[in-house]
Design a protein around this motif. Structure first.
Motif, PDB file in Angstrom:
ATOM      1  N   GLY A  82       0.757  -1.401  -0.006  1.00 50.14           N
ATOM      2  CA  GLY A  82      -0.077  -0.065  -0.146  1.00 50.14           C
ATOM      3  C   GLY A  82       0.894   1.202   0.050  1.00 50.14           C
ATOM      4  N   LYS A  83       0.544   2.261  -0.801  1.00 51.03           N
ATOM      5  CA  LYS A  83       1.063   3.409  -0.631  1.00 51.03           C
ATOM      6  C   LYS A  83       0.239   4.606  -0.533  1.00 51.03           C
TER       7      LYS A  83
ATOM      8  N   SER B   8       2.827  16.508  -0.430  1.00 54.42           N
ATOM      9  CA  SER B   8       3.755  15.808  -1.449  1.00 54.42           C
ATOM     10  C   SER B   8       4.593  14.493  -1.036  1.00 54.42           C
ATOM     11  N   GLN B   9       4.347  14.139   0.289  1.00 55.09           N
ATOM     12  CA  GLN B   9       5.445  12.826   0.986  1.00 55.09           C
ATOM     13  C   GLN B   9       4.336  11.751   0.315  1.00 55.09           C
ATOM     14  N   GLU B  10       5.243  10.686  -0.060  1.00 59.70           N
ATOM     15  CA  GLU B  10       4.464   9.346  -0.413  1.00 59.70           C
ATOM     16  C   GLU B  10       5.278   8.308   0.606  1.00 59.70           C
ATOM     17  N   VAL B  11       4.415   7.538   1.229  1.00 60.47           N
ATOM     18  CA  VAL B  11       5.083   6.541   1.900  1.00 60.47           C
ATOM     19  C   VAL B  11       4.331   5.203   1.438  1.00 60.47           C
TER      20      VAL B  11
ATOM     21  N   GLY C  86      -6.000  14.300   6.223  1.00 57.69           N
ATOM     22  CA  GLY C  86      -6.477  13.327   5.214  1.00 57.69           C
ATOM     23  C   GLY C  86      -5.505  13.187   4.421  1.00 57.69           C
ATOM     24  N   PHE C  87      -5.435  11.985   3.396  1.00 60.81           N
ATOM     25  CA  PHE C  87      -4.470  11.543   2.715  1.00 60.81           C
ATOM     26  C   PHE C  87      -5.123  10.699   1.326  1.00 60.81           C
ATOM     27  N   THR C  88      -4.279  10.407   0.424  1.00 55.83           N
ATOM     28  CA  THR C  88      -4.760   9.434  -0.620  1.00 55.83           C
ATOM     29  C   THR C  88      -3.730   8.288  -0.610  1.00 55.83           C
TER      30      THR C  88
END
Length: 206
Positions: A2-3, A8-11, A33-35
Motif C-alpha cells: 500500500g502507498k 507531497s510525501q508518499e509512504v 487526510g491523505f490519498t
C-alpha cells in the motif's frame, strides 16, 4: 503493498495477509487526510481519498462575576481558562466559550456525576454575533456542584474535553459585633452617661 500520500510525501507500507485474497494495513494517530492506492503483482489500484473529520474542543473560557448589590463589589472577570467557578452565594456568573471550530450545539450540563448518574440540568448556550462566534450563558450561584461543557459539530462529533468542572459557592458569613469600651466592669450612678464604643465587621456589606 500500500502507498499513502499526505501532501507531497508518499509512504509505502507492506500489507499483512489476513486471508487467501485479503490483506490489511493500519495507520495510527491520523491527524490529516491523505490519498492511497494499492499495488500487487504489477497492478495498481485507483487512487482513493481519506478525509479526517475533526472534533470540536474548547479553545477559551471566560467567566464574569456580578455580585449581589449589597456587597458593593465591582464585577470581576476570570480569563484563566480553567472554567472553575468559585463565588459568593447569590452572584451571577456569565460564562463565555470559544470553540476551536464552528459547532451546531453548545450546552452546559449542571450537576449529575461522571457516567450519567444523578439528576442534571441542561442549559443551551446562545451563539453571539462575534467573528468567530462565542457561546454564552449565565448561572445563579446557589449551591456547590459541578458542570460539563458539551459541544457538537455538523458531523455529530462531540468534544472530548467535557470533563467535570467545579462550582464552589461561598456562603455570606453573619456579621460580628464586639464592644471595644468600656472593657471592664464599671460602677456608675443611676443618672450617669456611659459612652459605649463597639466595632462591627462583616465579610461583605459593612
Amino acid at each position: 503493498n500500500g502507498k499513502a500520500a499526505a501532501g507531497s510525501q508518499e509512504v509505502a507500507s507492506e500489507m499483512d495477509r489476513t486471508g487467501e485474497r485479503s490483506f490489511r494495513v493500519g495507520f495510527d494517530n491520523v491527524q490529516e487526510g491523505f490519498t492511497y492506492r494499492v499495488t500487487a503483482d504489477g497492478l495498481t489500484s485507483a487512487t482513493y481519498t481519506v478525509k479526517v473529520r475533526s472534533r470540536p474542543s474548547i479553545a477559551a473560557i471566560r467567566l464574569r462575576y456580578t455580585y449581589p448589590a449589597y456587597t458593593h463589589l465591582a464585577p470581576r472577570t476570570d480569563d484563566t481558562g480553567t472554567g472553575a467557578i468559585d463565588g459568593l452565594a447569590g452572584s451571577i456568573v456569565d460564562l463565555s466559550i470559544q470553540p476551536s471550530e464552528p459547532v451546531s450545539m453548545a450546552r452546559l450540563e449542571i450537576g449529575g456525576t461522571e457516567g450519567g448518574g444523578g439528576a442534571s440540568n441542561l442549559i443551551a448556550l446562545t451563539k453571539t454575533a462575534d467573528d468567530p462566534p462565542r457561546y454564552v450563558g449565565n448561572l445563579l450561584l446557589d449551591k456547590s456542584t459541578q458542570y460539563r461543557i458539551h459541544l457538537s459539530n455538523a458531523d455529530g462529533l462531540e468534544n472530548h474535553d467535557n470533563q467535570e468542572r467545579p462550582i464552589t459557592v461561598r456562603a455570606d458569613l453573619a456579621p460580628t459585633v464586639a464592644i471595644v469600651s468600656p472593657k471592664d466592669t464599671l460602677q456608675v450612678r443611676a443618672d450617669d452617661s456611659v459612652p459605649i464604643h463597639y466595632a462591627a465587621s462583616d465579610d461583605f456589606g459593612v
